[in-house]
Design a protein around this motif. Structure first.
Motif, PDB file in Angstrom:
ATOM      1  N   ASP B  52     -28.416   2.200  51.188  1.00  0.00           N
ATOM      2  CA  ASP B  52     -28.924   3.100  50.132  1.00  0.00           C
ATOM      3  C   ASP B  52     -29.215   2.328  48.844  1.00  0.00           C
ATOM      4  O   ASP B  52     -30.168   2.652  48.121  1.00  0.00           O
ATOM      5  N   LYS B  57     -31.759   4.538  46.878  1.00  0.00           N
ATOM      6  CA  LYS B  57     -31.311   5.929  46.912  1.00  0.00           C
ATOM      7  C   LYS B  57     -30.040   6.068  46.073  1.00  0.00           C
ATOM      8  O   LYS B  57     -29.756   7.133  45.550  1.00  0.00           O
ATOM      9  N   ARG B  58     -29.277   5.003  46.008  1.00  0.00           N
ATOM     10  CA  ARG B  58     -28.127   4.936  45.099  1.00  0.00           C
ATOM     11  C   ARG B  58     -28.422   3.860  44.074  1.00  0.00           C
ATOM     12  O   ARG B  58     -28.816   2.749  44.436  1.00  0.00           O
ATOM     13  N   THR B  59     -28.219   4.186  42.834  1.00  0.00           N
ATOM     14  CA  THR B  59     -28.556   3.237  41.775  1.00  0.00           C
ATOM     15  C   THR B  59     -27.349   2.847  40.929  1.00  0.00           C
ATOM     16  O   THR B  59     -27.485   2.053  40.001  1.00  0.00           O
ATOM     17  N   ARG B  60     -26.162   3.396  41.214  1.00  0.00           N
ATOM     18  CA  ARG B  60     -24.980   3.137  40.386  1.00  0.00           C
ATOM     19  C   ARG B  60     -23.788   2.719  41.244  1.00  0.00           C
ATOM     20  O   ARG B  60     -23.558   3.293  42.314  1.00  0.00           O
ATOM     21  N   ASP B  64     -20.210   3.385  37.401  1.00  0.00           N
ATOM     22  CA  ASP B  64     -21.425   3.872  36.758  1.00  0.00           C
ATOM     23  C   ASP B  64     -22.327   2.755  36.212  1.00  0.00           C
ATOM     24  O   ASP B  64     -23.306   3.024  35.526  1.00  0.00           O
ATOM     25  N   VAL B  66     -25.193  -0.219  36.671  1.00  0.00           N
ATOM     26  CA  VAL B  66     -26.419  -0.201  37.481  1.00  0.00           C
ATOM     27  C   VAL B  66     -26.326  -1.195  38.645  1.00  0.00           C
ATOM     28  O   VAL B  66     -25.888  -2.332  38.475  1.00  0.00           O
ATOM     29  N   ARG B  68     -28.193  -3.682  40.952  1.00  0.00           N
ATOM     30  CA  ARG B  68     -29.437  -4.454  40.876  1.00  0.00           C
ATOM     31  C   ARG B  68     -29.640  -5.214  42.191  1.00  0.00           C
ATOM     32  O   ARG B  68     -29.267  -6.380  42.300  1.00  0.00           O
TER      33      ARG B  68
END
Lengths: 388, 148
Positions: B52, B57-60, B64, B66, B68
Motif C-alpha cells: 500500500d 494507498k497509505r501515505t503515513r 503520522d 510521511v 516516502r
C-alpha cells in the motif's frame, strides 16, 4: 486557442527541463523531492467498419480517431497537490481538435481516510470511467461501449465541484476505497448536422454521486458499486421555429467486479440508467421515461511484458421495456491484442462483431433510422499511442 | 489548431524517446532487502502495508510522519522481484496502475532511481523514506526491515 499554444510552449520547456534533470542522473532527482511532474500522451487510430458508420465515417476508413494530452502536477508540501491536464481529440463529429482543460484541481489529503479535491475532477463511475481514455491503462482501444460510451465523453467524464475521497484498512475484511462528489458539468453545444432539432443551450445544474470499491482479503479482487444523480436542462428549437424547454433527470448506477491475479484480468459490470424526459410542450416534443440496461464481461492475459490479448462481450438495451428489433439492442463481441513496443509506445489491434444498431448514430448514417441500419456488422481498429 | 496538435506530438515523441532508454539491470538477483531511514524505529512491516505504501494507498507511518517510497527503474531485476513478491503484481501492472492515476490526476508514482546506491542515498537522506535494494549493496546506515 492562443492560450493552448502558450501552454504547449510552457509544457515544452518543462519537459525539456525534466529531460535535462534525468540526463544529469540521480543527483538531480535527489535535489528536489517534489519536482514539477510532466506527463503526456498522443494517440492516432484508424477505424474501418462494414455495414454502418460508427463513431466516424468508418465505412470508408477513417483516421478521425486522435487524442493528445499533457499534464503538469506539483506537490506543495506533504498534504497538498495541484495539477492540470490539457486534452484534445478528434473522433468523427466529436472534438475536432478543440483543446480544453480536461481536469484541474487542488488536492488536500488530510489523512489516508479523508482527502478533498476541488476543481474539475474525473467522475468515478464503475471501474474505468475515470481512466477510459488512458490507453496505457487498458488492453482495448475501445472499452465496452455499453457502460463507457466514448461519444458521450463530454457528459460523463468529469465534473466541476468538490470530491471527498479516502482509503481505509478494514483489517481481516480487507480495505475499502471510497469517493463522493458534487458539482456541475459545463457543456458546449455541438453542431448536429442532419438532426431536425437545434439544441440552443444545454446545462447540467447538478451532478452528485459516489463510488465504493471493496478490496476483500483476496489479492487483486475488487467489488464495487457506483451511483450518479444528475439533471440536464436543454433549450431546443423545433422547425419551423418553436422553442421548447426540456428537463432530463437521470439516475445511473453500476455494479462492478474485477479480479486480476498475476497476469490475468477478469472484469464484469452491470448497469442501469434511468432517464425521464420532461417537456414544456409535450405536443411538440413528447415526454418519455426509459431505463437502459448495460453490461459486459471482459478478460485479458499478459502473455509477456510486450504482448497482451483480450476479449469482451458487451450488451446494451436502450429501453428494458422494449427489447424487440435491431434498434433495441446492441451486442458487441470484441477481441484485441496490445503490443507494448517499449515502455512508452503501445500498438493495439482490435476487432468487433456487432449485432443490433442501438448504439449507432443515425446522423452519421445519412439520417437513416436505427431500425433501417445494417445488422450484423463489424468494426476494426488500429491504434498507436506514445506516452511518458 | 493543427499546429498545437503537432507541437504536442513532437513533445511527447521526444520525451518518449528520451524516457525509453533502458535502465541498467541489476547484477545481483539473489535477493532483496527493504530498507528505511536510519532513524526509523520500524523493525518489521506487514507485506500489505509495504504494498500500500508503494502504491500510495497509505501515505503515513504509525507516528503520522510521511511515507516516502522510492522505486528502482522498471527494468531492474530487483524491482521485478519486489513487485511480484511484495506488491503482489508484475511491474507492467504497477506501471498501468500509475498510468491510471497520473492521467486521471489522482496521484503520482514514487521517484524511480537507477541504482542500489542511489536508493540507499535517497533513503538515508530522507526521513520517512522506504526503498529496496539487492543484498550485496553497502547500506551506509540504512535500516533493514523484515517484511512479514
Amino acid at each position: 486557442m492562443g492560450g493552448f499554444r502558450s501552454s504547449c510552449v510552457l509544457a515544452t520547456c518543462l519537459v525539456a527541463s525534466s529531460a535535462r534533470a534525468r540526463a544529469d542522473g540521480d543527483e538531480a532527482a535527489l535535489a528536489d523531492d517534489a519536482p514539477v511532474e510532466v506527463h503526456g500522451f498522443v494517440s492516432q487510430g484508424f477505424l474501418l467498419s462494414t455495414g454502418n458508420d460508427y463513431l466516424a465515417h468508418s465505412k470508408r476508413g477513417s483516421f478521425e480517431f486522435s487524442e493528445a494530452g499533457i499534464n503538469v502536477s506539483k506537490a506543495l508540501g506533504d498534504r497538498l497537490r495541484v495539477g492540470l491536464q490539457f486534452f484534445t481529440r478528434d473522433l468523427g463529429p466529436n472534438g475536432d481538435y478543440r483543446a480544453k482543460l480536461d481536469w484541474f484541481f487542488f488536492d488536500y489529503l488530510w489523512k489516508d481516510e479523508l482527502g478533498v479535491r476541488a476543481g474539475r475532477v474525473k467522475l468515478p463511475f464503475g471501474l474505468y470511467n475515470d481512466t477510459v481514455d488512458i490507453d496505457a491503462a487498458h488492453t482495448f482501444a475501445l472499452l465496452p461501449q455499453s457502460v463507457y460510451p466514448t461519444d458521450q465523453r463530454d457528459f460523463l467524464l468529469a465534473q466541476t465541484g468538490v470530491e471527498l475521497y479516502g482509503y481505509r484498512d478494514l483489517g481481516a475484511a480487507g480495505a475499502v476505497d471510497y469517493r463522493a462528489y458534487g458539482g456541475t458539468i459545463f457543456l458546449e453545444v455541438a453542431d448536429q448536422p442532419g438532426s431536425p432539432v437545434t439544441v440552443v443551450e444545454l446545462t447540467i445544474p447538478y451532478v452528485v454521486g459516489g463510488r465504493v470499491l471493496w478490496e476483500p482479503p483476496v489479492d487483486r479482487l475488487r467489488i464495487g458499486a457506483s451511483a450518479q444523480v444528475l439533471r440536464l436542462d436543454g433549450d431546443l428549437l423545433i422547425p419551423p421555429g418553436a422553442a421548447v424547454s426540456v428537463t432530463l433527470p437521470a439516475i445511473l448506477w453500476v455494479a462492478s467486479l474485477e479480479y486480476a491475479p498475476d497476469q490475468l484480468l477478469i472484469a464484469a459490470e452491470y448497469s442501469r440508467w434511468h432517464v425521464r424526459l420532461e417537456s414544456s410542450d409535450p405536443m411538440l416534443y413528447p415526454e418519455s421515461r426509459s431505463t437502459s440496461e448495460r453490461a459486459y464481461a471482459l478478460i485479458s492475459y499478459r502473455l509477456s511484458p510486450w504482448l497482451q490479448p483480450g476479449a469482451y462481450y458487451s450488451l446494451y438495451y436502450p429501453d428494458v421495456a422494449d427489447r424487440s428489433g435491431r434498434d433495441a439492442v446492441q451486442h458487441d463481441a470484441a477481441a484485441a491484442v496490445r503490443f507494448d513496443i517499449s515502455t512508452h509506445w503501445i500498438l493495439k489491434l482490435e476487432g468487433h462483431l456487432m449485432r443490433g444498431t442501438a448504439d449507432v448514430e443515425p446522423t452519421l448514417n445519412d439520417g437513416r433510422p436505427r431500425a433501417a441500419l445494417a445488422t450484423p456488422w463489424s468494426l476494426f481498429l488500429v491504434k498507436g499511442t506514445a506516452y511518458f | 489548431m493543427r499546429i498545437s496538435l503537432v507541437l504536442v506530438v513532437v513533445v511527447v515523441a521526444v520525451a518518449a524517446v528520451v524516457g525509453a532508454r533502458p535502465s541498467p539491470s541489476r547484477a545481483d538477483e539473489s535477493g532483496l532487502r527493504v530498507i528505511v531511514h536510519p532513524e526509523s524505529r520500524v523493525i518489521s512491516l506487514d507485506r500489505k502495508f509495504v504494498s500500500d505504501a508503494f502504491l500510495k494507498k497509505r501515505t503515513r507511518w504509525s507516528d503520522d510522519s510521511v511515507i516516502r517510497p522510492v522505486d528502482q527503474g522498471p527494468r531492474s531485476a530487483v524491482r521485478r522481484r519486489f513487485s511480484v513478491e511484495v506488491v503482489g503484481r508484475p511491474v507492467e501492472a504497477v506501471r498501468r496502475y500509475w498510468s491510471q492515476l497520473v492521467f486521471s490526476g489522482r496521484g503520482l508514482p514514487p521517484p524511480e532511481l537507477a541504482s542500489d546506491l542511489a536508493i540507499v542515498a535517497y533513503v538515508t537522506s530522507h526521513p520517512g523514506a522506504i526503498g529496496y535494494v539487492s543484498e550485496a549493496v553497502d547500506l551506509r546506515g540504512a535500516r533493514v526491515v523484515q517484511v512479514r
